[in-house]
Design a protein around this motif. Structure first.
Motif, mmCIF file in Angstrom:
data_model
loop_
_atom_site.group_PDB
_atom_site.id
_atom_site.type_symbol
_atom_site.label_atom_id
_atom_site.label_comp_id
_atom_site.label_asym_id
_atom_site.label_seq_id
_atom_site.Cartn_x
_atom_site.Cartn_y
_atom_site.Cartn_z
ATOM 1 N N ASP A 279 64.450 34.661 87.147
ATOM 2 C CA ASP A 279 63.108 33.333 87.023
ATOM 3 C C ASP A 279 61.918 33.304 86.485
ATOM 4 N N ILE A 280 62.197 31.984 85.679
ATOM 5 C CA ILE A 280 60.423 32.394 85.299
ATOM 6 C C ILE A 280 59.269 31.754 86.439
ATOM 7 N N LEU A 281 57.933 31.716 86.318
ATOM 8 C CA LEU A 281 56.927 32.058 86.915
ATOM 9 C C LEU A 281 55.988 31.226 85.872
ATOM 10 N N HIS A 282 55.309 30.535 85.779
ATOM 11 C CA HIS A 282 53.834 30.511 84.549
ATOM 12 C C HIS A 282 53.304 29.673 85.481
ATOM 13 N N SER A 283 51.979 29.351 85.008
ATOM 14 C CA SER A 283 50.731 28.900 85.596
ATOM 15 C C SER A 283 49.725 29.082 84.339
ATOM 16 N N ASP A 284 48.543 27.781 83.997
ATOM 17 C CA ASP A 284 47.975 27.946 83.248
ATOM 18 C C ASP A 284 46.870 28.383 82.920
ATOM 19 N N LEU A 285 46.694 29.134 82.278
ATOM 20 C CA LEU A 285 46.018 30.030 81.254
ATOM 21 C C LEU A 285 44.672 29.715 79.968
ATOM 22 N N ASN A 286 44.461 27.986 79.984
ATOM 23 C CA ASN A 286 43.771 28.077 79.377
ATOM 24 C C ASN A 286 42.546 28.971 78.631
ATOM 25 N N THR A 287 42.190 28.132 79.762
ATOM 26 C CA THR A 287 40.385 29.018 79.258
ATOM 27 C C THR A 287 40.949 30.484 78.917
ATOM 28 N N ILE A 288 41.423 31.443 79.509
ATOM 29 C CA ILE A 288 41.668 32.763 79.306
ATOM 30 C C ILE A 288 41.894 32.814 78.051
ATOM 31 N N GLU A 289 43.212 32.477 77.692
ATOM 32 C CA GLU A 289 43.452 32.829 76.594
ATOM 33 C C GLU A 289 43.038 32.125 75.437
ATOM 34 N N THR A 290 42.354 30.950 75.060
ATOM 35 C CA THR A 290 41.702 30.873 74.254
ATOM 36 C C THR A 290 40.512 31.473 74.159
ATOM 37 N N LEU A 291 39.610 31.309 74.398
ATOM 38 C CA LEU A 291 37.750 32.501 74.814
ATOM 39 C C LEU A 291 38.382 34.078 74.919
ATOM 40 N N GLY A 292 39.336 34.900 75.586
ATOM 41 C CA GLY A 292 40.043 35.850 75.473
ATOM 42 C C GLY A 292 40.633 36.461 74.771
ATOM 43 N N GLY A 293 41.592 35.524 74.026
ATOM 44 C CA GLY A 293 42.709 35.946 73.267
ATOM 45 C C GLY A 293 43.602 36.436 73.597
#
Length: 308
Positions: A279-293
């Protein structure tokens, strides 16, 4: 030997922001200001942990220490790895401010959770020589077939990779992975941005490996170990689709964990291929991805240690 675990360590951020020291070679970080970035990152972190808990993944959550001023502490997999024989690896970090993430109390928490640390293999002195190998960011481990996939970069030194492989009894699979930045092909900073290895499959961006021999070698290793290769594009890598981790939940269920950005970048065909395996589990990590790379996989340090 297990490829996946049901227990992970995650560090809850206290001073999350864009780390100017890592931005020099992490081209996935956006130089942008996000209002209340730390609060938003904490919200994303807490929701992510909640989703993992809901499917039975055991998450050991440890708070960052504000006195260390460590903006990237949310990515613990770069400084520590935990192994089935009771060994742990401590790794040399490229950014000086990331070296403060290595806290003995994190290891105390793991032991207090009932795990046995028998031996510490410490590579951190390599920092004195400006030599780096950033944990399971640099190393994508096939723990069952004892292979360490590694894309060489400023943060993944070949000699240190060989030393790791000798110490932990892995075979190195070495290549260089590239991304296009302002028209130039530059090395991708971490292997786990462009590939992940599960029990029966591998998600990988072969287009990132420009050298044909290296690409063929990478494919052969995966095929010889009966991994179904699920190819992703460079555009999907830019949406963190390579930054995935397979974990075990309750009732022996398997999940491939990723961010919502990664999931939304996948095609129906890719999703169908993954869902044949788990199965796939996903979660919104937009801030972490944008600033943290970095994304979902970087946030999870897998615990394979034996129980006390």
């Amino acid at each position: 030997m297990r490829q996946i675990t049901d227990t992970i360590v995650m560090i809850r951020p206290i001073q999350f922001r864009m780390n100017e020291e890592t931005a020099v070679n992490n081209y996935y970080q956006a130089d942008t200001s996000i209002l209340d970035a730390n609060t938003k990152a904490q919200r994303e972190f807490d929701e992510f942990v909640k989703r993992l808990h809901e499917v039975g993944v055991k998450v050991i959550v440890i708070d960052d220490d504000p006195k260390n001023d460590t903006p990237d502490s949310i990515f613990p997999n770069n400084w520590v790895s935990f192994h089935e024989n009771g060994d742990i690896g401590l790794y040399p970090m490229f950014a000086v401010n990331r070296r403060r993430e290595r806290r003995p109390e994190v290891l105390d928490h793991i032991e207090n959770a009932g795990f046995d640390i028998k031996n510490i293999v410490d590579y951190t002195e390599a920092e004195d020589e400006e030599v780096f190998l950033e944990g399971t960011g640099s190393l994508v481990l096939d723990r069952v077939n004892r292979k360490a996939y590694c894309a060489l970069s400023a943060r993944a030194n070949e000699e240190l990779l060989i030393e790791f492989c000798e110490d932990f009894e892995y075979t190195p699979v070495i290549f260089t992975a590239y991304q296009t930045v302002e028209g130039k092909r530059l090395p991708i900073y971490h292997t786990n941005v462009m590939m992940g290895v599960g029990e029966t499959f591998a998600v990988v961006c072969l287009d990132c490996v420009d050298d044909k021999k290296e690409r063929k070698n990478l494919v052969n290793h995966l095929k010889n170990d009966n991994k179904e290769i699920i190819s992703i594009t460079e555009d999907q890598v830019n949406n963190f689709a390579g930054n995935m981790l397979q974990v075990a939940g309750s009732g022996d269920k398997r999940y491939l964990v990723m961010s919502s950005a990664a999931f939304n970048s996948l095609t129906k065909d890719q999703i169908n291929k993954i869902e044949k395996h788990c199965d796939i589990l996903h979660s919104d990590l937009n801030t972490i991805e944008t600033l943290g790379g970095g994304s979902a996989r970087c946030m999870m340090a897998e615990v394979f240690l034996p129980k006390k």
